[in-house]
Design a protein around this motif. Structure first.
Motif, PDB file in Angstrom:
ATOM      1  N   THR A 287      -0.428 -11.082  -6.011  1.00 37.17           N
ATOM      2  CA  THR A 287      -1.131 -11.354  -7.110  1.00 37.17           C
ATOM      3  C   THR A 287      -1.884 -10.185  -7.361  1.00 37.17           C
ATOM      4  O   THR A 287      -2.576  -9.471  -6.891  1.00 37.17           O
ATOM      5  CB  THR A 287      -2.364 -12.369  -6.668  1.00 37.17           C
ATOM      6  N   ILE A 288      -1.433  -9.818  -9.119  1.00 36.86           N
ATOM      7  CA  ILE A 288      -1.830  -8.716  -9.734  1.00 36.86           C
ATOM      8  C   ILE A 288      -3.125  -9.204 -10.361  1.00 36.86           C
ATOM      9  O   ILE A 288      -4.123  -8.244 -10.205  1.00 36.86           O
ATOM     10  CB  ILE A 288      -0.885  -8.588 -10.680  1.00 36.86           C
ATOM     11  N   SER A 289      -3.378 -10.193 -10.755  1.00 33.36           N
ATOM     12  CA  SER A 289      -4.639 -10.589 -11.523  1.00 33.36           C
ATOM     13  C   SER A 289      -4.877 -12.269 -11.464  1.00 33.36           C
ATOM     14  O   SER A 289      -3.897 -12.897 -11.251  1.00 33.36           O
ATOM     15  CB  SER A 289      -4.741  -9.903 -12.783  1.00 33.36           C
TER      16      SER A 289
ATOM     17  N   GLU B  74     -10.279 -12.556 -17.261  1.00 30.67           N
ATOM     18  CA  GLU B  74      -9.465 -12.054 -16.384  1.00 30.67           C
ATOM     19  C   GLU B  74     -10.051 -11.069 -15.242  1.00 30.67           C
ATOM     20  O   GLU B  74     -10.516 -10.053 -15.741  1.00 30.67           O
ATOM     21  CB  GLU B  74      -8.116 -11.165 -17.151  1.00 30.67           C
TER      22      GLU B  74
ATOM     23  N   GLN C 173      -6.399 -15.148 -14.047  1.00 27.45           N
ATOM     24  CA  GLN C 173      -7.201 -15.484 -15.267  1.00 27.45           C
ATOM     25  C   GLN C 173      -8.168 -16.869 -14.963  1.00 27.45           C
ATOM     26  O   GLN C 173      -7.305 -18.082 -14.674  1.00 27.45           O
ATOM     27  CB  GLN C 173      -6.127 -15.898 -16.450  1.00 27.45           C
TER      28      GLN C 173
ATOM     29  N   SER D 174      -8.906  -8.566 -12.037  1.00 30.46           N
ATOM     30  CA  SER D 174      -7.973  -7.829 -11.319  1.00 30.46           C
ATOM     31  C   SER D 174      -8.657  -6.798 -10.143  1.00 30.46           C
ATOM     32  O   SER D 174      -9.746  -6.792 -10.323  1.00 30.46           O
ATOM     33  CB  SER D 174      -6.988  -7.179 -12.210  1.00 30.46           C
TER      34      SER D 174
ATOM     35  N   LYS E 281      -5.338 -19.369 -13.277  1.00 26.69           N
ATOM     36  CA  LYS E 281      -4.100 -19.129 -13.521  1.00 26.69           C
ATOM     37  C   LYS E 281      -3.824 -17.724 -12.876  1.00 26.69           C
ATOM     38  O   LYS E 281      -4.286 -16.900 -12.901  1.00 26.69           O
ATOM     39  CB  LYS E 281      -3.540 -19.151 -14.794  1.00 26.69           C
ATOM     40  N   LEU E 282      -2.624 -17.597 -12.026  1.00 24.43           N
ATOM     41  CA  LEU E 282      -2.289 -16.342 -11.233  1.00 24.43           C
ATOM     42  C   LEU E 282      -1.149 -15.765 -11.928  1.00 24.43           C
ATOM     43  O   LEU E 282      -0.162 -16.233 -12.479  1.00 24.43           O
ATOM     44  CB  LEU E 282      -1.976 -16.583  -9.941  1.00 24.43           C
ATOM     45  N   ASN E 283      -1.266 -14.104 -11.977  1.00 24.37           N
ATOM     46  CA  ASN E 283      -0.328 -13.459 -12.280  1.00 24.37           C
ATOM     47  C   ASN E 283       0.289 -12.876 -11.275  1.00 24.37           C
ATOM     48  O   ASN E 283      -0.241 -11.731 -10.776  1.00 24.37           O
ATOM     49  CB  ASN E 283      -0.828 -12.248 -13.391  1.00 24.37           C
ATOM     50  N   VAL E 284       1.326 -13.456 -10.659  1.00 20.69           N
ATOM     51  CA  VAL E 284       2.011 -12.933  -9.496  1.00 20.69           C
ATOM     52  C   VAL E 284       3.355 -11.961  -9.770  1.00 20.69           C
ATOM     53  O   VAL E 284       4.155 -12.537 -10.569  1.00 20.69           O
ATOM     54  CB  VAL E 284       2.360 -14.016  -8.783  1.00 20.69           C
ATOM     55  N   LYS E 285       3.466 -10.754  -9.080  1.00 24.55           N
ATOM     56  CA  LYS E 285       4.596 -10.009  -9.269  1.00 24.55           C
ATOM     57  C   LYS E 285       5.044  -9.664  -7.622  1.00 24.55           C
ATOM     58  O   LYS E 285       4.306  -9.189  -7.174  1.00 24.55           O
ATOM     59  CB  LYS E 285       4.286  -8.813 -10.309  1.00 24.55           C
TER      60      LYS E 285
END
Length: 332
Positions: free
Chosen positions: A229-231, A273, A233, A275, A221-225
């Motif tokens: 891509t910030i990090s 996670e 999981q 990053s 799972k991507l943490n996109v801002k």
């Protein structure tokens, strides 16, 4: 179940002796020896005598031999411990047992003997085979091995089993009388199965281990801002019993994930996670139990644009990541 309930001690009039029956005994059925200990302190051990009886008058103390065994410990000069052994306790041994000190009742306890059934799961050599049904039977018998036709309850890994649907909408267990059938078995059906009497909180129970090899699955799972891509999981889910031990490895060193268990599915899921702060370009997830292990690996690159992440084996998640990266590049 047989419960020996220790009551408050009675201090004999005219003496400073303090006596109590220290007993927390539970016996599952008749035919097992019961031990009662009467401890008296603040006494002169050489002259203080303890006896046991069944009636409040205690006109006839119990004697060693036959149905009872009696032992006395005077190793402490100010204490005496008398042990009463009720040999092969039966239902008619249910009574109030009194402890006397120098002829005076100083303590008492109630003993109840019940013929509570014992549970056995058959067959004892049952196993889980992928795609095949497994049927377990809970046999309840009394003290003379008569089979009882009484309701039973089943547990898996400590959770009560009921008829329910699994993730694909198909029935995965069937309960019929004293039988439990596991339908279309797979790794998630492994576990510690227990059966016992209904409404007795499984006080009388039998258990069987159904072991299964590890089945490992993973997703990202991507943490996109703001298109970056910030990090990432990474999740590794290991089905199998005994529960899997999940370990993470990186190109630099070992990594620590956060694990959780699902008792119904015999699954351990570990999340990690990644990053820029703990960047690892090569990561492995290994799950193992006593039957073997399984490993999956990932190659990750979080560059300055933050949009390049690759998996060692393509999956839906990989295509999703690629789509996000392409969309980001086209918008730059």
């Amino acid at each position: 179940m047989i419960w020996v309930l220790a009551l408050m001690l009675i201090v004999a009039e005219g003496t400073h002796a303090v006596c109590v029956i220290n007993q927390d005994n539970a016996i599952e059925r008749p035919g097992i020896d019961v031990f009662l200990d009467c401890s008296c302190t603040n006494v002169e051990a050489t002259t203080y005598n303890i006896s046991w009886c069944l009636e409040s008058t205690c006109a006839t103390p119990l004697e060693n031999g036959g149905d009872y065994g009696l032992t006395v410990d005077r190793s402490d000069p100010s204490a005496v411990v008398s042990s009463l052994q009720i040999l092969s306790a039966q239902v008619d041994d249910t009574s109030t047992y009194y402890c006397q000190g120098n002829g005076v009742i100083v303590a008492q306890t109630d003993l109840t003997v019940k013929d509570v059934p014992i549970a056995r799961i058959v067959p004892r050599d049952a196993s889980i085979t992928n795609g095949q049904n497994t049927t377990l039977t809970c046999r309840l018998t009394n003290s003379i091995d008569d089979v009882l036709n009484e309701p039973v309850v089943w547990k898996k890994n400590g959770v009560v089993i009921g008829e329910h649907l699994d993730g694909d909408g198909k029935m995965d267990v069937n309960l019929a009388g004293t039988e439990l059938t596991i339908i279309d078995g797979d790794a998630s059906d492994g576990g510690l199965y227990v059966c016992g009497q209904y409404n007795r909180s499984l006080e009388v129970e039998s258990q069987i281990d159904l072991q299964t090899r590890i089945e490992l699955s993973s997703d990202i799972k991507l943490n996109v801002k703001d298109g970056t891509t910030i990090s990432a999981q990474i999740n590794c889910s290991a089905k199998g019993y005994p529960y899997a031990s999940v370990q993470w490895g990186g190109s630099v060193g070992d990594l620590q994930g956060i694990s959780s268990q699902n008792a119904n599915l015999s699954t351990v899921t570990s999340s990690l996670e990644i990053s820029n702060k703990n960047f690892e370009d090569k990561i492995t997830c290994t799950a193992s139990n006593i039957l073997g292990s399984s490993t999956t690996s990932f190659e990750i690159n979080i560059d300055s644009s933050g949009c390049s992440i690759e998996l060692s084996r393509w999956s839906f998640s990989a295509f999703l990541i690629l789509y996000i990266c392409v969309k980001y590049i086209l918008n730059v």
